[in-house]
Design a protein around this motif. Structure first.
Motif, PDB file in Angstrom:
ATOM      1  N   PRO A   1      -6.238  34.741 -10.604  1.00 40.83           N
ATOM      2  CA  PRO A   1      -7.244  34.128 -11.476  1.00 40.83           C
ATOM      3  C   PRO A   1      -6.702  33.937 -12.889  1.00 40.83           C
ATOM      4  O   PRO A   1      -6.030  34.800 -13.440  1.00 40.83           O
ATOM      5  CB  PRO A   1      -8.395  35.145 -11.435  1.00 40.83           C
ATOM      6  CG  PRO A   1      -8.226  35.868 -10.145  1.00 40.83           C
ATOM      7  CD  PRO A   1      -6.743  35.934  -9.914  1.00 40.83           C
TER       8      PRO A   1
ATOM      9  N   VAL B   1     -16.254  34.079 -12.641  1.00 41.22           N
ATOM     10  CA  VAL B   1     -16.431  33.188 -11.495  1.00 41.22           C
ATOM     11  C   VAL B   1     -15.523  31.971 -11.619  1.00 41.22           C
ATOM     12  O   VAL B   1     -14.857  31.561 -10.660  1.00 41.22           O
ATOM     13  CB  VAL B   1     -17.909  32.775 -11.379  1.00 41.22           C
ATOM     14  CG1 VAL B   1     -18.087  31.719 -10.289  1.00 41.22           C
ATOM     15  CG2 VAL B   1     -18.777  33.979 -11.086  1.00 41.22           C
ATOM     16  N   LEU B   2     -15.464  31.360 -12.799  1.00 44.23           N
ATOM     17  CA  LEU B   2     -14.633  30.172 -12.994  1.00 44.23           C
ATOM     18  C   LEU B   2     -13.153  30.477 -12.827  1.00 44.23           C
ATOM     19  O   LEU B   2     -12.400  29.687 -12.241  1.00 44.23           O
ATOM     20  CB  LEU B   2     -14.896  29.582 -14.379  1.00 44.23           C
ATOM     21  CG  LEU B   2     -16.297  28.995 -14.616  1.00 44.23           C
ATOM     22  CD1 LEU B   2     -16.426  28.513 -16.047  1.00 44.23           C
ATOM     23  CD2 LEU B   2     -16.590  27.873 -13.642  1.00 44.23           C
TER      24      LEU B   2
ATOM     25  N   LEU C   1     -20.423  22.293 -13.192  1.00 47.11           N
ATOM     26  CA  LEU C   1     -20.522  23.553 -12.456  1.00 47.11           C
ATOM     27  C   LEU C   1     -21.098  24.652 -13.341  1.00 47.11           C
ATOM     28  O   LEU C   1     -21.949  25.438 -12.901  1.00 47.11           O
ATOM     29  CB  LEU C   1     -19.132  23.945 -11.935  1.00 47.11           C
ATOM     30  CG  LEU C   1     -19.022  25.311 -11.262  1.00 47.11           C
ATOM     31  CD1 LEU C   1     -19.912  25.368 -10.020  1.00 47.11           C
ATOM     32  CD2 LEU C   1     -17.570  25.607 -10.887  1.00 47.11           C
TER      33      LEU C   1
ATOM     34  N   SER D   1     -11.821  32.672 -10.953  1.00 48.17           N
ATOM     35  CA  SER D   1     -11.548  32.830  -9.526  1.00 48.17           C
ATOM     36  C   SER D   1     -11.565  31.489  -8.798  1.00 48.17           C
ATOM     37  O   SER D   1     -10.745  31.234  -7.914  1.00 48.17           O
ATOM     38  CB  SER D   1     -12.572  33.782  -8.911  1.00 48.17           C
ATOM     39  OG  SER D   1     -12.358  33.929  -7.529  1.00 48.17           O
ATOM     40  N   VAL D   2     -12.496  30.597  -9.197  1.00 46.92           N
ATOM     41  CA  VAL D   2     -12.590  29.292  -8.542  1.00 46.92           C
ATOM     42  C   VAL D   2     -11.409  28.404  -8.906  1.00 46.92           C
ATOM     43  O   VAL D   2     -10.867  27.679  -8.055  1.00 46.92           O
ATOM     44  CB  VAL D   2     -13.928  28.618  -8.919  1.00 46.92           C
ATOM     45  CG1 VAL D   2     -13.965  27.171  -8.435  1.00 46.92           C
ATOM     46  CG2 VAL D   2     -15.094  29.391  -8.332  1.00 46.92           C
ATOM     47  N   LEU D   3     -10.964  28.437 -10.149  1.00 43.33           N
ATOM     48  CA  LEU D   3      -9.897  27.557 -10.626  1.00 43.33           C
ATOM     49  C   LEU D   3      -8.502  28.060 -10.307  1.00 43.33           C
ATOM     50  O   LEU D   3      -7.521  27.367 -10.602  1.00 43.33           O
ATOM     51  CB  LEU D   3     -10.025  27.361 -12.146  1.00 43.33           C
ATOM     52  CG  LEU D   3     -11.320  26.703 -12.626  1.00 43.33           C
ATOM     53  CD1 LEU D   3     -11.355  26.662 -14.143  1.00 43.33           C
ATOM     54  CD2 LEU D   3     -11.458  25.311 -12.055  1.00 43.33           C
TER      55      LEU D   3
END
Length: 699
Positions: free
Chosen positions: A218, A206-207, A249, A209-211
């Motif tokens: 990613p 998840v991180l 987060l 993909s978010v960052l």
């Protein structure tokens, strides 16, 4: 006052030169002792170089590509050294560089090729410098400084030594050196975040993909995220301020997972839920459910809807899941899924086990060659006698068991002519004699006559039989790693096991059992870590040899069976087993005493000689199919082989394989993947050169 007079004089001379027209492009160097005043307005560069050479006492070699005009104005007198530096700056402003030569001269050439040549001279020299990096990578540093280098310069990254090579003018190199010193600073930090409720792998995905930057992949953000599954932790590496924004987060996601449901459904991608269920049950200490390949869910159907419920052991449905309860695992066969009821820690542990076991399994192609060469030779020679009285009753006879044409049935058929026509024995004797003659091999001859009041007869049988066979069979099959597979090519032959067919029986019957006859291959491959393959192999080759006797229907079967375990490297050929058999048999039937008489004894004996040789070898070749591309290559190879066989049998006619694939399956034939670097046109499938196609009149 003198300086003012010189300025006025220079202005007047300039006005005069401008009025003269053709002299406007002539350089002007006003000398004052050892110092000179430079005033050039639109002068030809070659003339300017010539005047500087005269003033400085230097020799210049001018490249043929040097051309153009220059304008230089100096309000004060310059020494020779200062004049030479101004000269170098003027040439750089016009895209030229000066390079010293071994002879003491100076070569003037365009700056475009300066990066490939030696260093130039002066404060405006063109040189090359290597910048060793310590904290940033060479590729990113080269991309950063490339826009700052002039059009004539070059930037090269050396990833092996983590350095950057820059070729440019000295003043620009000093600016780049200062810039690299400011960006080659390690400002990254490390931080480990241990999770309590979530999975490290899931949170890391998840991180990443978010960052990820907009439009990037990613893992390319300012912070690097690495999961550590053994401690269920996440390692962050990057700028401390960026990591400080990410930590809340992570904590929020981990806190939300604490209130998640204790039941989790995992859909398997490659593994079989029925085979995986007992393994997971043993891990958590649950009673192992007996696996049954034929187990089906109990289903109730009503109206247009269908409802299916998986059969779950009583131990798995004893109570509803509560926090702290022992883990319970069940499977749903309809979707190949596992249902886990457990705490968050247990769910993470089981999910990791499932992830490692739920992998695409490799396949193994087993190819076998069974070669059997046999040669049988039979020689027979015998003489049989019969003496009978006047009434036809036999007085004496010779009958040998090794003879293919016995005398007694034939004599019975001859003697049946004396029986009445309506006597059933007469027909039976005649049929028996006829069958005996039909089963004879080689030469059969005989005769008879009268001796006084008696009769005599004899039969001579001579035969030679040679039989040879060359049996070549190539069974092959594909199977998963550590999965048993079977191939059988042959027939089911009925074998009588019992019968009751007596007269007067009110319930006659015959029982038979069907037996597989042909080529049978059973194998279970196991791929080892080193690339070798352990084969648990059973190979059987059977055939019908014939009936046991002429008067019985029982069959004689030839059978070659091999069962073994061997280790073979990927793609190698191994001999699984073999048989070398040679049999020589000789039998002699004779009348005692008379059969031993020289020469004459051959009339009172029968000889039979048999010689058989059998050579049997079984070769095995396993090949690991590691990827879909390997499987596609194999399918294309086998398809091409069968297609070529059809082309050889019927040249000029479209192979039926292509027709069935096109018209029935409506698909493209298998084609081997293209080699790296080779691109095939989109939408085209190349099978090979097709011959002219013959079509029917109606087609």
């Amino acid at each position: 006052m003198k300086r003012s007079n010189r300025s006025v004089l220079a202005a007047v001379l300039g006005a005069v030169i401008a009025a003269q027209g053709p002299l406007a492009a002539t350089p002007v160097l006003a000398q004052s002792g050892e110092r000179q005043t430079l005033n050039v307005q639109g002068a030809d560069i070659r003339a300017f170089i010539q005047d500087v050479a005269r003033s400085t006492g230097r020799t210049f070699i001018v490249d043929p590509a040097v051309s153009g005009t220059v304008t230089v104005t100096s309000d004060r007198a310059l020494s020779r050294a200062q004049l030479f530096e101004v000269f170098l700056s003027t040439l750089r402003a016009n895209g030229l560089v000066v390079t010293p030569t071994s002879s003491g001269a100076w070569r003037i050439s365009p700056a475009q090729g300066a990066a490939q040549g030696p260093s130039t001279v002066g404060s405006e020299r063109f040189s090359t410098e290597v910048f060793q990096l310590r904290n940033i990578d060479a590729a990113s540093a080269a991309e950063t400084i490339r826009p700052l280098v002039g059009p004539q310069g070059q930037v090269l990254a050396n990833p092996g030594a983590n350095s950057v090579v820059v070729a440019d003018f000295a003043d620009n190199l000093a600016r780049i050196r200062s810039l690299i010193g400011r960006i080659d600073v390690d400002r990254t930090g490390f931080e480990v975040v241990t999770l309590q409720n979530s999975s490290a792998r899931e949170i890391a995905a998840v991180l990443q993909s978010v960052l990820a930057p907009p439009g990037g992949q990613p893992g390319q953000g300012m912070v690097t995220v690495t999961p550590v599954e053994s401690s269920n932790s996440i390692v962050l590496r990057g700028d401390p301020s960026a990591m400080a924004r990410i930590r809340p987060l992570i904590e929020d996601l981990d806190r939300r997972a604490e209130s998640a449901d204790d039941v989790k459904v995992i859909f398997l991608q490659h593994a079989n839920a029925e085979a995986l269920l007992p393994v997971l049950q043993q891990i958590v200490g649950q009673q192992v459910t007996a696996a049954s390949a034929n187990a089906t869910p109990a289903a109730t159907r009503g109206g247009s809807g269908e409802t299916a419920a998986a059969v779950v052991p009583a131990s798995t449905t004893a109570a509803a899941p509560v926090p702290g309860q022992r883990a319970t695992i069940a499977r749903f066969p309809g979707a190949n899924a596992l249902v886990i009821s457990a705490s968050a820690d247990t769910q993470r542990m089981l999910s990791e086990v499932i992830r490692q076991l739920d992998q695409r399994r490799q396949q193994v192609l087993i190819e076998a060659i069974v070669v059997e060469l046999s040669d049988n030779a039979v020689k027979e020679l015998g003489v049989q006698w019969l003496l009978a009285g006047e009434d036809g009753n036999p007085i004496g006879l010779t009958n040998y068991s090794n003879s293919a044409t016995p005398l007694v049935p034939i004599a019975g058929g001859v003697g049946s002519g004396q029986l009445e026509e309506d006597n059933p024995l007469r027909e039976q004797l005649q049929n028996l004699a006829l069958n005996t003659l039909l089963g004879a091999n080689g030469f059969v001859g005989g005769g008879g006559g009268s001796i006084g009041n008696g009769l005599f007869g004899f039969i001579i049988n001579a035969a030679k039989t040679d039989e040879g066979s060359n049996l070549l069979q190539t069974p092959s099959l594909m199977t998963l790693d550590n999965e048993e597979a079977t191939i059988l090519v042959g027939q089911e032959v009925p074998i009588t096991t019992g019968e009751t067919l007596l007269d007067g029986n009110s319930n006659p019957f015959r029982t038979t059992q069907r037996q597989d006859i042909g080529v049978k291959l059973i194998v279970r491959p196991q791929i080892n870590a080193g690339g070798s393959i352990t084969l648990f192999l059973r190979q059987e080759v059977s055939s019908i040899n014939g009936v046991l006797t002429n008067s019985a229907n029982d069959l004689v079967l030839n059978k070659r069976e091999l069962e073994t375990t061997l280790v073979v490297d990927d793609g190698d050929i191994a001999v699984a087993g073999g048989l070398l058999d040679q049999n020589d048999r000789m039998s002699v039937d004779k009348v005692p005493g008379l059969g031993d008489i020289p020469y004459v004894g051959a009339l009172f004996r029968s000889t039979s000689r048999q010689r058989g040789r059998t050579n049997l070898m079984v070769f095995i070749r396993p090949t690991i199919i590691r990827s879909p591309a390997d499987a596609q290559t194999l399918a294309a190879d086998r398809w091409g082989y069968m297609r070529q066989q059809q082309l050889n049998n019927a040249p000029g006619v479209e192979p039926s394989l292509d027709e069935m694939m096109r018209d029935y399956m409506r698909a493209q034939p298998p084609v081997a993947p293209e080699a790296p670097g080779v691109t095939a046109p989109v939408g085209e499938v190349v099978i090979g050169p097709l011959p002219p196609v013959q079509t029917s009149a109606g087609g």
